[in-house]
Design a protein around this motif. Structure first.
Motif, mmCIF file in Angstrom:
data_model
loop_
_atom_site.group_PDB
_atom_site.id
_atom_site.type_symbol
_atom_site.label_atom_id
_atom_site.label_comp_id
_atom_site.label_asym_id
_atom_site.label_seq_id
_atom_site.Cartn_x
_atom_site.Cartn_y
_atom_site.Cartn_z
ATOM 1 N N VAL A 159 -50.055 6.686 25.656
ATOM 2 C CA VAL A 159 -49.472 5.462 25.104
ATOM 3 C C VAL A 159 -49.596 4.309 26.093
ATOM 4 C CG1 VAL A 159 -47.302 4.365 24.377
ATOM 5 C CG2 VAL A 159 -47.933 6.622 23.506
ATOM 6 N N THR B 230 -45.550 0.666 23.121
ATOM 7 C CA THR B 230 -44.963 0.979 21.823
ATOM 8 C C THR B 230 -43.874 -0.047 21.522
ATOM 9 O OG1 THR B 230 -44.077 2.727 20.395
ATOM 10 C CG2 THR B 230 -43.273 2.682 22.671
ATOM 11 N N HIS C 248 -43.351 0.218 13.035
ATOM 12 C CA HIS C 248 -43.538 1.017 14.253
ATOM 13 C C HIS C 248 -44.982 0.817 14.702
ATOM 14 C CE1 HIS C 248 -39.755 3.154 13.474
ATOM 15 N NE2 HIS C 248 -40.124 3.095 12.202
ATOM 16 N N THR D 248 -47.871 1.149 17.912
ATOM 17 C CA THR D 248 -48.200 1.783 19.190
ATOM 18 C C THR D 248 -49.670 1.550 19.514
ATOM 19 O OG1 THR D 248 -46.520 3.494 18.831
ATOM 20 C CG2 THR D 248 -48.187 3.941 20.512
ATOM 21 N N HIS E 46 -39.074 6.126 19.865
ATOM 22 C CA HIS E 46 -39.952 5.245 20.641
ATOM 23 C C HIS E 46 -39.786 5.472 22.143
ATOM 24 C CE1 HIS E 46 -42.092 2.655 17.803
ATOM 25 N NE2 HIS E 46 -41.070 2.879 17.003
ATOM 26 N N TRP F 282 -52.772 2.874 21.846
ATOM 27 C CA TRP F 282 -53.167 4.152 22.429
ATOM 28 C C TRP F 282 -54.381 3.968 23.336
ATOM 29 C CZ3 TRP F 282 -50.079 8.280 21.177
ATOM 30 C CH2 TRP F 282 -49.247 8.131 20.071
ATOM 31 N N TYR G 135 -54.837 1.427 17.800
ATOM 32 C CA TYR G 135 -53.410 1.194 17.576
ATOM 33 C C TYR G 135 -53.030 1.784 16.238
ATOM 34 C CZ TYR G 135 -53.452 -2.989 14.403
ATOM 35 O OH TYR G 135 -53.580 -3.870 13.348
#
Length: 194
Positions: free
Chosen positions: A143, A146, A159, A161, A134, A163, A110
């Motif tokens: 992804v 997110t 922010h 996300t 986003h 992964w 992440y």
């Protein structure tokens, strides 16, 4: 939605296998916690992925603020305090959340990037512009999830996300995901949250 993270920076010579073992034996305990959208059990290893430190740094998206408060005042967090001391807990109000194409896979990493909102910036305009990024990110093959959130106390935008593979170098601070608990991920509101 509420986002939350605490980080425990560990000594440079700390045996990070201790953290891996901790997550192997305790990570499943939140797999069915009502009100928790997701918890990414994150870790940074000094000298790996650009990290200057060893750290244990879980990240959470909460559906229910009462569940977040129960966690922070309950047995689960008491274990963190007992083992590492009481860390400051950063938290943000949700602005956006969307699953990505890799939502059905176990995430491996992440990223978290925090950006101060300039003093002269209009929050709605700034959030709307960031949201567009986003939305694009949510269509990226690697992804899992997110999200974007902000702190009205510091006017900082977070922010986050998840992964499926290794996170890109330019996406923010990178963390290895050791386990993902996601009992109420389907209850997290999607899209724009203001």
């Amino acid at each position: 939605m509420y986002a939350m993270q605490y980080t425990r920076t560990l000594p440079a010579d700390y045996d990070m296998e201790i953290i891996r073992q901790r997550v192997r034996t305790r990570g499943h305990l939140l797999d069915d916690l009502p009100g928790l959208g997701l918890k990414a059990y994150g870790m940074r290893v000094r000298g790996t992925g650009g990290s200057p430190v060893n750290a244990y740094a879980p990240f959470y998206l909460w559906v229910d603020p009462r569940a977040m408060n129960r966690f922070l005042t309950g047995d689960g967090f008491r274990g963190v305090i007992r083992d590492f001391g009481r860390p400051p807990v950063r938290h943000w109000q949700g602005l956006f959340h969307r699953p990505g194409p890799a939502a059905g896979t176990a995430p491996r990493s992440y990223t978290l990037r925090t950006v101060p909102l300039p003093e002269d910036a209009d929050p709605d305009t700034s959030f709307t512009e960031a949201l567009a990024g986003h939305e694009r990110l949510a269509r990226t093959a690697e992804v899992h999830t997110t999200a974007m959130a902000y702190s009205p106390a510091s006017w900082e935008v977070a922010h986050f996300t998840l992964w499926a593979g290794e996170a890109p170098d330019d996406a923010g601070d990178r963390y290895q995901v050791l386990h993902l608990s996601a009992p109420d991920i389907g209850a997290l509101d999607e899209g724009r949250l203001w």
